[in-house]
Design a protein around this motif. Sequence first.
Motif, PDB file in Angstrom:
ATOM      1  N   VAL A  40       1.582  18.114   4.728  1.00 42.45           N
ATOM      2  CA  VAL A  40       1.954  17.409   3.490  1.00 42.45           C
ATOM      3  C   VAL A  40       2.378  15.969   3.758  1.00 42.45           C
ATOM      4  N   ALA A  41       2.290  15.520   5.010  1.00 42.49           N
ATOM      5  CA  ALA A  41       2.729  14.157   5.331  1.00 42.49           C
ATOM      6  C   ALA A  41       1.911  13.119   4.591  1.00 42.49           C
ATOM      7  N   SER A  42       0.628  13.392   4.409  1.00 44.55           N
ATOM      8  CA  SER A  42      -0.212  12.414   3.708  1.00 44.55           C
ATOM      9  C   SER A  42       0.259  12.231   2.266  1.00 44.55           C
ATOM     10  N   ASP A  43       0.665  13.312   1.610  1.00 42.93           N
ATOM     11  CA  ASP A  43       1.172  13.191   0.244  1.00 42.93           C
ATOM     12  C   ASP A  43       2.504  12.454   0.204  1.00 42.93           C
ATOM     13  N   VAL A  44       3.350  12.725   1.193  1.00 45.42           N
ATOM     14  CA  VAL A  44       4.661  12.060   1.231  1.00 45.42           C
ATOM     15  C   VAL A  44       4.492  10.553   1.383  1.00 45.42           C
ATOM     16  N   TRP A  45       3.643  10.136   2.305  1.00 38.32           N
ATOM     17  CA  TRP A  45       3.429   8.709   2.504  1.00 38.32           C
ATOM     18  C   TRP A  45       2.717   8.074   1.311  1.00 38.32           C
ATOM     19  N   PHE A  46       1.872   8.836   0.651  1.00 40.42           N
ATOM     20  CA  PHE A  46       1.202   8.324  -0.550  1.00 40.42           C
ATOM     21  C   PHE A  46       2.230   8.049  -1.648  1.00 40.42           C
ATOM     22  N   VAL A  47       3.202   8.936  -1.791  1.00 39.97           N
ATOM     23  CA  VAL A  47       4.246   8.745  -2.802  1.00 39.97           C
ATOM     24  C   VAL A  47       5.123   7.544  -2.453  1.00 39.97           C
ATOM     25  N   ILE A  48       5.495   7.426  -1.181  1.00 38.37           N
ATOM     26  CA  ILE A  48       6.324   6.287  -0.767  1.00 38.37           C
ATOM     27  C   ILE A  48       5.598   4.975  -1.009  1.00 38.37           C
ATOM     28  N   GLY A  88       3.859   0.219  -6.811  1.00 42.85           N
ATOM     29  CA  GLY A  88       4.000   0.288  -8.260  1.00 42.85           C
ATOM     30  C   GLY A  88       5.114  -0.601  -8.786  1.00 42.85           C
ATOM     31  N   ALA A  89       6.244  -0.618  -8.092  1.00 44.39           N
ATOM     32  CA  ALA A  89       7.351  -1.473  -8.527  1.00 44.39           C
ATOM     33  C   ALA A  89       6.954  -2.950  -8.477  1.00 44.39           C
ATOM     34  N   GLY A  90       6.227  -3.337  -7.445  1.00 44.66           N
ATOM     35  CA  GLY A  90       5.776  -4.724  -7.352  1.00 44.66           C
ATOM     36  C   GLY A  90       4.820  -5.092  -8.470  1.00 44.66           C
ATOM     37  N   LEU A  91       3.877  -4.213  -8.767  1.00 48.11           N
ATOM     38  CA  LEU A  91       2.950  -4.475  -9.862  1.00 48.11           C
ATOM     39  C   LEU A  91       3.680  -4.520 -11.203  1.00 48.11           C
ATOM     40  N   GLY A  92       4.697  -3.694 -11.351  1.00 45.07           N
ATOM     41  CA  GLY A  92       5.463  -3.725 -12.589  1.00 45.07           C
ATOM     42  C   GLY A  92       6.187  -5.042 -12.804  1.00 45.07           C
ATOM     43  N   LEU A  93       6.733  -5.599 -11.745  1.00 44.75           N
ATOM     44  CA  LEU A  93       7.408  -6.894 -11.851  1.00 44.75           C
ATOM     45  C   LEU A  93       6.429  -8.000 -12.228  1.00 44.75           C
ATOM     46  N   VAL A  94       5.248  -7.972 -11.613  1.00 40.48           N
ATOM     47  CA  VAL A  94       4.230  -8.972 -11.937  1.00 40.48           C
ATOM     48  C   VAL A  94       3.779  -8.827 -13.391  1.00 40.48           C
ATOM     49  N   VAL A 140      -5.277   1.113   3.539  1.00 39.86           N
ATOM     50  CA  VAL A 140      -5.240   0.810   4.981  1.00 39.86           C
ATOM     51  C   VAL A 140      -3.875   1.177   5.563  1.00 39.86           C
ATOM     52  N   PHE A 141      -2.823   0.827   4.827  1.00 38.04           N
ATOM     53  CA  PHE A 141      -1.476   1.184   5.275  1.00 38.04           C
ATOM     54  C   PHE A 141      -1.290   2.691   5.314  1.00 38.04           C
ATOM     55  N   TRP A 142      -1.761   3.375   4.291  1.00 37.49           N
ATOM     56  CA  TRP A 142      -1.646   4.830   4.206  1.00 37.49           C
ATOM     57  C   TRP A 142      -2.354   5.507   5.372  1.00 37.49           C
ATOM     58  N   ALA A 143      -3.557   5.059   5.670  1.00 38.83           N
ATOM     59  CA  ALA A 143      -4.320   5.660   6.769  1.00 38.83           C
ATOM     60  C   ALA A 143      -3.695   5.355   8.127  1.00 38.83           C
ATOM     61  N   THR A 144      -2.946   4.260   8.208  1.00 40.67           N
ATOM     62  CA  THR A 144      -2.352   3.866   9.489  1.00 40.67           C
ATOM     63  C   THR A 144      -1.081   4.650   9.799  1.00 40.67           C
ATOM     64  N   VAL A 145      -0.246   4.860   8.788  1.00 40.48           N
ATOM     65  CA  VAL A 145       1.066   5.460   9.041  1.00 40.48           C
ATOM     66  C   VAL A 145       1.033   6.986   9.099  1.00 40.48           C
ATOM     67  N   VAL A 146      -0.003   7.597   8.513  1.00 38.21           N
ATOM     68  CA  VAL A 146      -0.056   9.058   8.492  1.00 38.21           C
ATOM     69  C   VAL A 146      -0.549   9.575   9.847  1.00 38.21           C
ATOM     70  N   LEU A 195      -5.446  13.573  -0.614  1.00 45.47           N
ATOM     71  CA  LEU A 195      -4.301  13.804  -1.490  1.00 45.47           C
ATOM     72  C   LEU A 195      -4.357  15.234  -1.980  1.00 45.47           C
ATOM     73  N   ARG A 196      -3.401  16.035  -1.575  1.00 46.70           N
ATOM     74  CA  ARG A 196      -3.409  17.451  -1.922  1.00 46.70           C
ATOM     75  C   ARG A 196      -2.726  17.745  -3.248  1.00 46.70           C
ATOM     76  N   SER A 197      -1.891  16.835  -3.701  1.00 45.63           N
ATOM     77  CA  SER A 197      -1.230  17.000  -4.995  1.00 45.63           C
ATOM     78  C   SER A 197      -1.598  15.809  -5.879  1.00 45.63           C
ATOM     79  N   ILE A 198      -2.479  16.039  -6.843  1.00 42.73           N
ATOM     80  CA  ILE A 198      -2.933  14.949  -7.709  1.00 42.73           C
ATOM     81  C   ILE A 198      -1.779  14.365  -8.523  1.00 42.73           C
ATOM     82  N   SER A 199      -0.746  15.165  -8.745  1.00 38.05           N
ATOM     83  CA  SER A 199       0.392  14.662  -9.518  1.00 38.05           C
ATOM     84  C   SER A 199       1.105  13.517  -8.819  1.00 38.05           C
ATOM     85  N   ALA A 200       0.839  13.323  -7.521  1.00 40.57           N
ATOM     86  CA  ALA A 200       1.460  12.202  -6.811  1.00 40.57           C
ATOM     87  C   ALA A 200       1.005  10.863  -7.382  1.00 40.57           C
TER      88      ALA A 200
END
Length: 210
Positions: A70-78, A84-90, A40-46, A148-153
């Motif tokens: 490429v903005a969609s990929d950039v926001w997906f990475v951000i 990911g960092a939050g899930l890692g802490l949990v 939802v956040f990704w779709a809103t900010v792009v 997502l145009r770059s699956i490596s993201a």
Amino acid sequence: MSTTVTEEQQPVPEPADSPVGMWIAILAGMSLVIGGLSAVFWATVVDLPTYRILSDGSATISERGITEIVASDVWFVITGALVGAGLGLVTWKWFRTLGWPSALLAVGSGLLAGVVCWQVGMLLGPGNFSERLTGALPGALVPIPLELRSISALAVWGFAAVTPVLLASSLGPDDEDHATRWRRRPVEPEAEETGTIDDRGVLTTPDEPS
């Protein structure tokens, strides 16, 4: 006069196994929910660039629009780096006593959230681009699909999730005091002691001379 006594310590019952599987399921469910919210956040900010339909039926896009593809990929990475960092802490907080498997759980939770974000984000986007482009009238603006145009993201989600686990395990103190939380540690009963008590109240074991 002497009295024979027997001192025996009853073995301490072993603690029940902690429901590790249940907590893994909770982590997976959390990753699914967070992945959906991230979509939802990704779709809103792009801000998707658009194609303009010309009178002859062709479509054109501005140079600025090309750079924004490429903005969609950039926001997906951000988004993946933060989530990911939050899930890692949990994951580290819940599973640090498991040792190295906690790193695998962190990577898995991050990738799961990333895949959910990707797929749900596409559903929240404007829809099939070819169909919209074919049915558009001259002068209409047709936004490109949210995809997502770059699956490596996706790797960013897993790497961001495992980073806190690796840092905490290498830099943090050992947590051996909590090792019994996830594993059963049998307690051996103390050896039985027998002996005799004489008139002076002194306990004499069979191995000691009276």
